[in-house]
Design an enzyme around this catalytic site. Structure first.
Site, PDB file in Angstrom:
ATOM      1  N   CYS A 122       3.105  -2.270  -3.257  1.00  0.00           N
ATOM      2  CA  CYS A 122       2.162  -3.370  -3.406  1.00  0.00           C
ATOM      3  C   CYS A 122       2.306  -4.014  -4.777  1.00  0.00           C
ATOM      4  O   CYS A 122       2.371  -5.237  -4.904  1.00  0.00           O
ATOM      5  CB  CYS A 122       0.733  -2.863  -3.202  1.00  0.00           C
ATOM      6  N   CYS A 123       2.364  -3.183  -5.820  1.00  0.00           N
ATOM      7  CA  CYS A 123       2.547  -3.696  -7.181  1.00  0.00           C
ATOM      8  C   CYS A 123       3.859  -4.461  -7.309  1.00  0.00           C
ATOM      9  O   CYS A 123       3.925  -5.491  -7.989  1.00  0.00           O
ATOM     10  CB  CYS A 123       2.529  -2.552  -8.188  1.00  0.00           C
ATOM     11  N   CYS A 177      -6.003  -5.544 -10.722  1.00  0.00           N
ATOM     12  CA  CYS A 177      -6.524  -5.963  -9.431  1.00  0.00           C
ATOM     13  C   CYS A 177      -7.851  -5.255  -9.160  1.00  0.00           C
ATOM     14  O   CYS A 177      -8.036  -4.090  -9.527  1.00  0.00           O
ATOM     15  CB  CYS A 177      -5.527  -5.635  -8.328  1.00  0.00           C
ATOM     16  N   CYS A 195      -8.099  -1.726  -7.570  1.00  0.00           N
ATOM     17  CA  CYS A 195      -7.420  -0.663  -8.322  1.00  0.00           C
ATOM     18  C   CYS A 195      -7.970  -0.495  -9.741  1.00  0.00           C
ATOM     19  O   CYS A 195      -7.320   0.130 -10.587  1.00  0.00           O
ATOM     20  CB  CYS A 195      -5.921  -0.949  -8.386  1.00  0.00           C
ATOM     21  N   CYS A 242       2.703   0.108 -13.128  1.00  0.00           N
ATOM     22  CA  CYS A 242       2.898  -0.767 -11.967  1.00  0.00           C
ATOM     23  C   CYS A 242       4.308  -1.326 -11.882  1.00  0.00           C
ATOM     24  O   CYS A 242       4.629  -2.024 -10.926  1.00  0.00           O
ATOM     25  CB  CYS A 242       1.882  -1.909 -11.998  1.00  0.00           C
TER      26      CYS A 242
END
Length: 234
Positions: free
Chosen positions: A118-119, A201, A204, A229
Site C-alpha cells: 500500500c505504501c 495516512c 495508520c 514506508c
C-alpha cells in the site's frame, strides 16, 4: 557530480537554515526539490523557502488519498499565507484500484507485506515520479525521529535514486522546530497539539502517550524495526 558535492559542502558551512537554503538556491542550476507532508518539520523548511522566495526550489507533496482533513487544511493555509502553489503527486490509478479490489480497503492491518504494498503504491511510486529529474532532494528528516536515523548526516548520497539528500534539520530537536514555527507564525497541523507527532495516512497514524517513542503512533500494530514506508532507506 563533484561540483555539486562541493557546493553542498559549502551549504552546510552556512550558519542558519535560511542561509543554507538561500546559498543552495543561488549557487546551482541543478534541479532542487523539497518534499513536504505538512508535518511540523516540513513547515519549518517550507517557511524558510517561501518566506525568502527561493524560486529554484520546487516544493511538492504526496497526496496518498488517505491523509487527515487537518493535513489538507494545513496545505491550504500554507498556500494562502505564502501565495504559492505546492505541486501534488498522486498514486497511479490502475495499480491502486487493482490493489484495493484484490485486498480490500484496509489491507494494511492484515500483514506487513500488504501494508508495504500500500505504501509503495500510494507513496513510493509518486515519489519516484517527483524525483525523476532532481539532483538534490531536501527532506525534513531529523536524527531525533527514530533510532535508525541517529547516524544520518546533513548531506547524503542516495545510491538507489542517484541524487543528493539534504537534511537541514538533522540536528534540530522537536522544541527547536516548534519554537521556530511560533516565532515565525507558521501554520502547522493542529493534530500536533493532540499528541500526533509523526503524521501520515489517517488509518495508520494515532496520537502517542507521554514517554512513547516518536514513531509509536505510526503502524503501531507492527514490530518496531519494520516501521518504514519506503520513502527513505533509514
Amino acid at each position: 557530480m563533484n561540483q555539486l558535492k562541493q557546493i553542498l559542502e559549502q551549504v552546510i558551512q552556512q550558519k542558519t537554515l535560511e542561509e543554507k537554503l538561500k546559498f543552495l538556491n543561488n549557487n546551482t542550476k541543478e534541479k532542487i526539490v523539497f518534499s513536504t507532508s505538512f508535518g511540523f518539520e516540513d513547515q519549518v523548511i517550507s517557511h524558510a523557502i517561501l518566506n525568502q522566495k527561493l524560486q529554484n526550489i520546487e516544493i511538492f507533496t504526496l497526496d496518498t488519498g488517505r491523509v487527515f482533513q487537518e493535513t489538507y487544511t494545513t496545505w491550504n493555509k500554507t498556500e494562502l499565507k505564502y501565495q504559492t502553489k505546492i505541486k501534488p503527486y498522486y498514486p497511479p490509478t490502475t495499480e491502486l484500484e487493482n490493489f484495493i479490489e484484490a485486498n480490500g480497503i484496509n489491507p494494511f492491518y492484515d500483514s506487513v507485506d500488504l501494508r508495504k504494498q500500500c505504501c509503495y503504491i500510494r507513496k513510493v511510486i509518486p515519489l519516484n515520479r517527483a524525483l525523476q529529474t532532481a539532483s538534490i532532494w531536501i527532506t525534513g528528516l531529523r536524527a531525533e525521529q527514530s533510532n535508525n536515523r541517529h547516524d544520518m548526516h546533513e548531506i547524503e548520497f542516495d545510491e538507489e535514486k542517484q541524487l543528493f539528500k539534504f537534511n537541514p534539520l538533522i540536528d534540530f530537536t522537536t522544541e527547536d522546530c516548534f519554537n521556530y514555527l511560533k516565532e515565525n507564525r507558521v501554520p502547522y497541523n493542529p493534530l500536533h497539539d493532540k499528541g500526533f507527532i509523526s503524521i501520515g495516512c489517517a488509518p495508520c497514524t494515532r496520537a502517542i502517550a507521554d514517554g512513547e517513542d516518536f514513531r509509536a503512533g505510526r503502524w503501531w500494530w507492527e514490530d518496531e524495526n519494520k516501521k518504514e514506508c519506503g520513502l527513505h532507506a533509514k
